[in-house]
Design a protein around this motif. Structure first.
Motif, PDB file in Angstrom:
ATOM      1  N   GLY A  90      28.672  -8.675   5.140  1.00 34.41           N
ATOM      2  CA  GLY A  90      27.521  -9.304   4.233  1.00 34.41           C
ATOM      3  C   GLY A  90      27.273  -7.556   3.887  1.00 34.41           C
ATOM      4  N   ARG A  91      26.247  -7.201   2.355  1.00 42.32           N
ATOM      5  CA  ARG A  91      26.098  -6.432   2.034  1.00 42.32           C
ATOM      6  C   ARG A  91      24.122  -5.807   2.209  1.00 42.32           C
ATOM      7  NH1 ARG A  91      30.021  -6.850  -3.008  1.00 42.32           N
ATOM      8  NH2 ARG A  91      30.330  -9.077  -2.822  1.00 42.32           N
ATOM      9  N   GLN A  92      24.559  -4.506   2.256  1.00 41.49           N
ATOM     10  CA  GLN A  92      22.866  -4.524   2.405  1.00 41.49           C
ATOM     11  C   GLN A  92      22.922  -3.906   0.739  1.00 41.49           C
ATOM     12  OE1 GLN A  92      20.191  -3.793   4.592  1.00 41.49           O
ATOM     13  NE2 GLN A  92      19.550  -3.822   2.950  1.00 41.49           N
ATOM     14  N   ARG A  93      21.912  -3.841   0.092  1.00 46.18           N
ATOM     15  CA  ARG A  93      21.059  -4.262  -1.044  1.00 46.18           C
ATOM     16  C   ARG A  93      20.856  -2.513  -0.866  1.00 46.18           C
ATOM     17  NH1 ARG A  93      19.820  -9.214  -3.968  1.00 46.18           N
ATOM     18  NH2 ARG A  93      22.075 -10.508  -3.981  1.00 46.18           N
ATOM     19  N   LYS A  94      21.170  -1.078  -1.748  1.00 43.76           N
ATOM     20  CA  LYS A  94      19.703  -0.454  -2.055  1.00 43.76           C
ATOM     21  C   LYS A  94      18.374  -0.336  -2.806  1.00 43.76           C
ATOM     22  CE  LYS A  94      19.878   4.553  -3.727  1.00 43.76           C
ATOM     23  NZ  LYS A  94      20.899   5.481  -4.055  1.00 43.76           N
ATOM     24  N   ASN A  95      17.168  -0.691  -1.818  1.00 49.77           N
ATOM     25  CA  ASN A  95      15.998  -0.188  -2.106  1.00 49.77           C
ATOM     26  C   ASN A  95      15.136   0.381  -3.086  1.00 49.77           C
ATOM     27  OD1 ASN A  95      15.923  -3.192  -1.095  1.00 49.77           O
ATOM     28  ND2 ASN A  95      15.804  -2.003   0.847  1.00 49.77           N
ATOM     29  N   ASN A  96      15.750   1.491  -3.313  1.00 50.44           N
ATOM     30  CA  ASN A  96      14.741   2.884  -3.049  1.00 50.44           C
ATOM     31  C   ASN A  96      15.974   3.606  -4.076  1.00 50.44           C
ATOM     32  OD1 ASN A  96      12.155   3.536  -1.336  1.00 50.44           O
ATOM     33  ND2 ASN A  96      13.948   3.137  -0.251  1.00 50.44           N
ATOM     34  N   VAL A  97      15.574   2.684  -5.075  1.00 46.35           N
ATOM     35  CA  VAL A  97      16.681   3.387  -6.234  1.00 46.35           C
ATOM     36  C   VAL A  97      16.178   4.041  -7.428  1.00 46.35           C
ATOM     37  CG1 VAL A  97      17.930   2.335  -8.536  1.00 46.35           C
ATOM     38  CG2 VAL A  97      17.453   0.942  -7.113  1.00 46.35           C
ATOM     39  N   ALA A  98      16.882   5.314  -7.451  1.00 44.31           N
ATOM     40  CA  ALA A  98      16.638   5.934  -8.494  1.00 44.31           C
ATOM     41  C   ALA A  98      16.118   5.553 -10.257  1.00 44.31           C
ATOM     42  CB  ALA A  98      17.136   7.514  -8.333  1.00 44.31           C
ATOM     43  N   SER A  99      15.614   6.925 -10.752  1.00 49.09           N
ATOM     44  CA  SER A  99      15.699   6.478 -12.524  1.00 49.09           C
ATOM     45  C   SER A  99      16.233   6.648 -13.303  1.00 49.09           C
ATOM     46  CB  SER A  99      14.624   7.375 -12.992  1.00 49.09           C
ATOM     47  OG  SER A  99      14.917   8.612 -13.098  1.00 49.09           O
ATOM     48  N   LEU A 100      17.801   7.570 -12.509  1.00 48.86           N
ATOM     49  CA  LEU A 100      19.071   7.523 -12.854  1.00 48.86           C
ATOM     50  C   LEU A 100      19.822   6.476 -12.784  1.00 48.86           C
ATOM     51  CD1 LEU A 100      20.997   9.404 -14.994  1.00 48.86           C
ATOM     52  CD2 LEU A 100      21.851  10.397 -12.577  1.00 48.86           C
ATOM     53  N   GLU A 101      19.935   5.936 -11.823  1.00 48.27           N
ATOM     54  CA  GLU A 101      19.856   4.692 -11.453  1.00 48.27           C
ATOM     55  C   GLU A 101      20.172   3.427 -11.846  1.00 48.27           C
ATOM     56  OE1 GLU A 101      21.973   4.429  -7.537  1.00 48.27           O
ATOM     57  OE2 GLU A 101      19.721   5.325  -7.277  1.00 48.27           O
ATOM     58  N   ARG A 102      18.865   3.041 -12.875  1.00 49.98           N
ATOM     59  CA  ARG A 102      17.945   2.205 -13.255  1.00 49.98           C
ATOM     60  C   ARG A 102      18.298   2.435 -14.598  1.00 49.98           C
ATOM     61  NH1 ARG A 102      13.290   3.601  -9.863  1.00 49.98           N
ATOM     62  NH2 ARG A 102      12.312   4.178 -11.533  1.00 49.98           N
ATOM     63  N   ASN A 103      17.723   3.253 -15.505  1.00 44.13           N
ATOM     64  CA  ASN A 103      18.286   3.820 -16.420  1.00 44.13           C
ATOM     65  C   ASN A 103      19.812   3.542 -16.935  1.00 44.13           C
ATOM     66  OD1 ASN A 103      15.064   3.719 -16.601  1.00 44.13           O
ATOM     67  ND2 ASN A 103      15.413   6.066 -16.523  1.00 44.13           N
ATOM     68  N   GLU A 104      20.448   4.269 -16.018  1.00 43.73           N
ATOM     69  CA  GLU A 104      21.695   4.985 -17.351  1.00 43.73           C
ATOM     70  C   GLU A 104      23.237   3.880 -16.247  1.00 43.73           C
ATOM     71  OE1 GLU A 104      22.552   7.058 -19.265  1.00 43.73           O
ATOM     72  OE2 GLU A 104      20.713   7.860 -19.519  1.00 43.73           O
ATOM     73  N   LEU A 105      22.591   3.141 -14.793  1.00 41.48           N
ATOM     74  CA  LEU A 105      23.828   2.172 -14.996  1.00 41.48           C
ATOM     75  C   LEU A 105      23.036   1.277 -14.774  1.00 41.48           C
ATOM     76  CD1 LEU A 105      24.632   4.602 -11.855  1.00 41.48           C
ATOM     77  CD2 LEU A 105      25.977   4.185 -13.781  1.00 41.48           C
ATOM     78  N   GLY A 106      21.188   0.473 -14.905  1.00 41.00           N
ATOM     79  CA  GLY A 106      20.924  -0.827 -14.832  1.00 41.00           C
ATOM     80  C   GLY A 106      21.148  -1.247 -13.312  1.00 41.00           C
TER      81      GLY A 106
END
Length: 179
Positions: A90-106
């Protein structure tokens, strides 16, 4: 549970292909340790589903790796669990994604849910990073599902003391071990 927590020094970028080779070398060093579980941090080795599965199979241990998952045009930061036979459990996706993760890593946030996975030694919950130590909901939801242990993969360049203190609080809140 006999667990090895692997804290590697990654190459400068998360997606550097050398991180996978480094992870495999570190796993090989654990051969003969009779482990139930091998845990890598968030974003490490980043890629390598097939290779991590093969390593789990060879060492006959569960492996949790910080891998990137792409589905439906979205990219997720996941705790990915392989069983002793190398099967993707299984996989557990991170739910609380930081702005750096969203903006720099997509990175996209998960759907907000948490799921316990059954291993031969008990149920495992794997909230990623701040999903555990920054939010009480994940640990409570996993406790309600009968999780026996919580594994929290994280990577920190700052806030080093916060994750440890938060993990201890969640362990106390739920009377459950946190790795």
């Amino acid at each position: 549970i006999r667990a090895a927590l692997v804290q590697p020094k990654p190459y400068p970028s998360f997606d550097d292909p050398r991180n996978l080779g480094h992870a495999l070398l570190l796993i090989e060093r654990l051969r003969g340790e009779d482990l139930d579980l091998i845990v890598f941090p968030e974003y490490f080795p980043y890629h390598g589903d097939k290779e991590m599965a093969a390593a789990a199979r060879q060492l006959k241990a569960y492996v949790i790796a910080g891998l990137i998952e792409t589905e439906g045009g979205n990219t997720y930061n996941t705790a990915t669990l392989f069983d002793r036979s190398g099967r993707l459990l299984g996989r557990q996706r991170k739910n609380n994604v930081a702005s750096l993760e969203r903006n720099e890593l997509g990175i996209s946030p998960g759907d907000g849910s948490f799921r316990a996975f059954t291993a031969d030694f008990g149920k495992i919950g794997m909230p990623v990073c701040v999903d555990l130590w920054g939010q009480p909901e994940a640990a409570k939801e996993l406790t309600d599902q009968g999780a026996d242990v919580l594994i929290n993969i994280s990577i920190f360049t700052i806030l080093r003391g916060h994750s440890k203190a938060g993990a201890l609080v969640r362990a106390f809140d739920n009377f459950m071990p946190v790795v």
